[in-house]
Motif scaffolding. Sequence first.
Motif, PDB file in Angstrom:
ATOM      1  N   GLU A  83     -46.451 -60.924 -19.601  1.00 34.63           N
ATOM      2  CA  GLU A  83     -45.964 -59.587 -19.934  1.00 34.63           C
ATOM      3  C   GLU A  83     -44.436 -59.539 -19.939  1.00 34.63           C
ATOM      4  O   GLU A  83     -43.831 -58.917 -20.828  1.00 34.63           O
ATOM      5  N   ALA A  84     -43.815 -60.187 -18.976  1.00 34.80           N
ATOM      6  CA  ALA A  84     -42.353 -60.188 -18.921  1.00 34.80           C
ATOM      7  C   ALA A  84     -41.760 -60.817 -20.185  1.00 34.80           C
ATOM      8  O   ALA A  84     -40.778 -60.310 -20.749  1.00 34.80           O
ATOM      9  N   ALA A  85     -42.366 -61.920 -20.664  1.00 34.03           N
ATOM     10  CA  ALA A  85     -41.871 -62.590 -21.860  1.00 34.03           C
ATOM     11  C   ALA A  85     -42.042 -61.713 -23.101  1.00 34.03           C
ATOM     12  O   ALA A  85     -41.144 -61.644 -23.957  1.00 34.03           O
ATOM     13  N   VAL A  86     -43.183 -61.032 -23.197  1.00 38.35           N
ATOM     14  CA  VAL A  86     -43.437 -60.185 -24.363  1.00 38.35           C
ATOM     15  C   VAL A  86     -42.527 -58.961 -24.342  1.00 38.35           C
ATOM     16  O   VAL A  86     -41.967 -58.566 -25.372  1.00 38.35           O
ATOM     17  N   ARG A  87     -42.364 -58.359 -23.203  1.00 43.66           N
ATOM     18  CA  ARG A  87     -41.452 -57.205 -23.105  1.00 43.66           C
ATOM     19  C   ARG A  87     -40.026 -57.594 -23.479  1.00 43.66           C
ATOM     20  O   ARG A  87     -39.317 -56.839 -24.152  1.00 43.66           O
ATOM     21  N   ALA A  88     -39.594 -58.779 -23.051  1.00 45.36           N
ATOM     22  CA  ALA A  88     -38.237 -59.231 -23.350  1.00 45.36           C
ATOM     23  C   ALA A  88     -38.043 -59.420 -24.854  1.00 45.36           C
ATOM     24  O   ALA A  88     -36.968 -59.152 -25.398  1.00 45.36           O
ATOM     25  N   ALA A  89     -39.097 -59.871 -25.540  1.00 44.15           N
ATOM     26  CA  ALA A  89     -39.006 -60.116 -26.981  1.00 44.15           C
ATOM     27  C   ALA A  89     -39.155 -58.843 -27.802  1.00 44.15           C
ATOM     28  O   ALA A  89     -38.633 -58.756 -28.922  1.00 44.15           O
ATOM     29  N   LEU A  90     -39.834 -57.844 -27.250  1.00 39.47           N
ATOM     30  CA  LEU A  90     -40.219 -56.673 -28.044  1.00 39.47           C
ATOM     31  C   LEU A  90     -39.530 -55.391 -27.621  1.00 39.47           C
ATOM     32  O   LEU A  90     -39.284 -54.500 -28.448  1.00 39.47           O
ATOM     33  N   GLY A  91     -39.230 -55.238 -26.347  1.00 39.72           N
ATOM     34  CA  GLY A  91     -38.728 -53.968 -25.829  1.00 39.72           C
ATOM     35  C   GLY A  91     -39.862 -53.158 -25.233  1.00 39.72           C
ATOM     36  O   GLY A  91     -41.015 -53.260 -25.669  1.00 39.72           O
ATOM     37  N   ASP A  92     -39.537 -52.338 -24.256  1.00 38.85           N
ATOM     38  CA  ASP A  92     -40.573 -51.633 -23.498  1.00 38.85           C
ATOM     39  C   ASP A  92     -41.369 -50.641 -24.336  1.00 38.85           C
ATOM     40  O   ASP A  92     -42.597 -50.576 -24.247  1.00 38.85           O
ATOM     41  N   VAL A  93     -40.681 -49.832 -25.150  1.00 33.71           N
ATOM     42  CA  VAL A  93     -41.383 -48.790 -25.919  1.00 33.71           C
ATOM     43  C   VAL A  93     -42.349 -49.415 -26.912  1.00 33.71           C
ATOM     44  O   VAL A  93     -43.519 -49.021 -27.007  1.00 33.71           O
ATOM     45  N   ALA A  94     -41.887 -50.406 -27.660  1.00 25.23           N
ATOM     46  CA  ALA A  94     -42.747 -51.071 -28.647  1.00 25.23           C
ATOM     47  C   ALA A  94     -43.883 -51.811 -27.944  1.00 25.23           C
ATOM     48  O   ALA A  94     -45.006 -51.866 -28.454  1.00 25.23           O
ATOM     49  N   TYR A  95     -43.590 -52.362 -26.773  1.00 21.90           N
ATOM     50  CA  TYR A  95     -44.639 -53.067 -26.027  1.00 21.90           C
ATOM     51  C   TYR A  95     -45.766 -52.113 -25.662  1.00 21.90           C
ATOM     52  O   TYR A  95     -46.941 -52.432 -25.873  1.00 21.90           O
ATOM     53  N   GLU A  96     -45.418 -50.963 -25.111  1.00 20.26           N
ATOM     54  CA  GLU A  96     -46.450 -50.010 -24.676  1.00 20.26           C
ATOM     55  C   GLU A  96     -47.305 -49.560 -25.846  1.00 20.26           C
ATOM     56  O   GLU A  96     -48.524 -49.414 -25.725  1.00 20.26           O
ATOM     57  N   SER A  97     -46.674 -49.339 -26.988  1.00 17.79           N
ATOM     58  CA  SER A  97     -47.421 -48.898 -28.169  1.00 17.79           C
ATOM     59  C   SER A  97     -48.399 -49.972 -28.647  1.00 17.79           C
ATOM     60  O   SER A  97     -49.573 -49.693 -28.896  1.00 17.79           O
ATOM     61  N   ALA A  98     -47.906 -51.211 -28.766  1.00 15.40           N
ATOM     62  CA  ALA A  98     -48.761 -52.299 -29.237  1.00 15.40           C
ATOM     63  C   ALA A  98     -49.851 -52.623 -28.213  1.00 15.40           C
ATOM     64  O   ALA A  98     -50.991 -52.926 -28.588  1.00 15.40           O
ATOM     65  N   TYR A  99     -49.517 -52.543 -26.932  1.00 13.04           N
ATOM     66  CA  TYR A  99     -50.500 -52.802 -25.872  1.00 13.04           C
ATOM     67  C   TYR A  99     -51.663 -51.820 -25.994  1.00 13.04           C
ATOM     68  O   TYR A  99     -52.835 -52.208 -25.871  1.00 13.04           O
ATOM     69  N   ALA A 100     -51.357 -50.547 -26.234  1.00 15.90           N
ATOM     70  CA  ALA A 100     -52.403 -49.530 -26.369  1.00 15.90           C
ATOM     71  C   ALA A 100     -53.296 -49.833 -27.567  1.00 15.90           C
ATOM     72  O   ALA A 100     -54.519 -49.658 -27.500  1.00 15.90           O
ATOM     73  N   GLU A 101     -52.702 -50.296 -28.657  1.00 20.23           N
ATOM     74  CA  GLU A 101     -53.514 -50.676 -29.828  1.00 20.23           C
ATOM     75  C   GLU A 101     -54.472 -51.815 -29.472  1.00 20.23           C
ATOM     76  O   GLU A 101     -55.646 -51.808 -29.835  1.00 20.23           O
ATOM     77  N   GLY A 102     -53.945 -52.799 -28.762  1.00 21.87           N
ATOM     78  CA  GLY A 102     -54.741 -53.967 -28.427  1.00 21.87           C
ATOM     79  C   GLY A 102     -55.911 -53.672 -27.509  1.00 21.87           C
ATOM     80  O   GLY A 102     -56.946 -54.347 -27.571  1.00 21.87           O
ATOM     81  N   SER A 103     -55.761 -52.658 -26.675  1.00 19.16           N
ATOM     82  CA  SER A 103     -56.827 -52.349 -25.712  1.00 19.16           C
ATOM     83  C   SER A 103     -58.121 -51.930 -26.385  1.00 19.16           C
ATOM     84  O   SER A 103     -59.175 -51.903 -25.749  1.00 19.16           O
ATOM     85  N   ARG A 104     -58.055 -51.619 -27.685  1.00 13.72           N
ATOM     86  CA  ARG A 104     -59.253 -51.195 -28.420  1.00 13.72           C
ATOM     87  C   ARG A 104     -59.876 -52.342 -29.223  1.00 13.72           C
ATOM     88  O   ARG A 104     -60.874 -52.133 -29.927  1.00 13.72           O
ATOM     89  N   LEU A 105     -59.311 -53.537 -29.136  1.00 12.64           N
ATOM     90  CA  LEU A 105     -59.804 -54.656 -29.941  1.00 12.64           C
ATOM     91  C   LEU A 105     -61.017 -55.319 -29.298  1.00 12.64           C
ATOM     92  O   LEU A 105     -61.148 -55.365 -28.075  1.00 12.64           O
TER      93      LEU A 105
END
Length: 378
Positions: A347-369
């Motif tokens: 998670e730390a690596a992904v947040r660093a590459a993406l930013g917190d706001v974009a991470y939270e949005s994409a994470y929420a999308e993924g939770s439905r996969l």
Amino acid sequence: MSPELLQEARRGAALIRLVFMDYDTDNWSAPEKTERLRGITQAYRPGLPQTCRPPGSLWFFAVVMTGEPGQLKDLLDRTIEACRAFGYEWELAASLQARANVLANRSEWAGDANRDADEALEIFTRLGDLWGAAEALSARGEARERSGAYALAAEDFTAALKYAEQIGAQAQTAVLRSRLAGVLMETGEGERAEALIREVLAEHAGANSEPLAVARMFLALWLGRTGRRQEARAEVELLMVQFESGTLAIFEGMVRGFLGWLDLLDGDYELSLERLRFALAKAQDPLTVMVAPQMSSVHMVTAAWALALGRPECARDAARIIGASDGLLPPGHFAPRFERENRADAEAAVRAALGDVAYESAYAEGSRLSVEEAAALV
């Protein structure tokens, strides 16, 4: 023997051969082998007297290879009911112990596994079956381990060891010592655990057996976690030689996923992803789902980490994969330290590459996969 009894004896011999000689998941996925497995599931049904005891009880293997993991629990439930109805005592204990082993693999069923193991232990102890008592204690220890009750799990594995040593069950003793070492790694006694595993490997040097595979897997994981990645790879190479025999193909996906994690730590992100794709495919085999239902999620987390570091442009997909991995964990799953550390670093690596706001949005999308959709992203 009467013709009917002889035919049943031949079925039993065929089941023994199936489980102990032809135990190769890739081999059994061939159409002609799948047809044979389905024939076994049609010849037997839960509740028959011969399915209450070995070798007839081994038909569960065919059920797992052709059906759903949940079907196995129903099979065991009905077998236990039949043992009670027929008044079979030892068979009841054996079936309870088998169900405890299945339930222990899922944290949400750990309480049920404890109850089954307790009853099996009482029966085996009363009947003087030390092997059965050791197996019941081992199942209860695994259930406790799955729920994070490590001190109690260590007590069970230690007690099981005493029974196994009394009857000279060397293979069972080796597995139990390895399982005890795995618990010690979770309680901060890593050096003691490593010494215990190395003792097991030294005592069985030159052997090529399942107990040694369990020991090597625990040792490789510990070596990797403590920064000794080359040593970890050396242990894995020995494991892969063992897999070539086909007797332990069920664990191959787990080991490939572990190698992918080592590749990631060594900075070889593309090779890491290649291995993890293989591991994810293996993690969806019915037998793996039964034994280790969390493995798809574990592999996804490592894959997301590799994407974030190796392909920053795919960081959004990496966040979606982490969301999917969390959503696909078995209910009530208690993550051991390795999984927790891996999840935090990914998670730390992904947040660093993406930013917190974009991470939270994409994470929420993924939770439905679904698991298939998340694997496709990888």
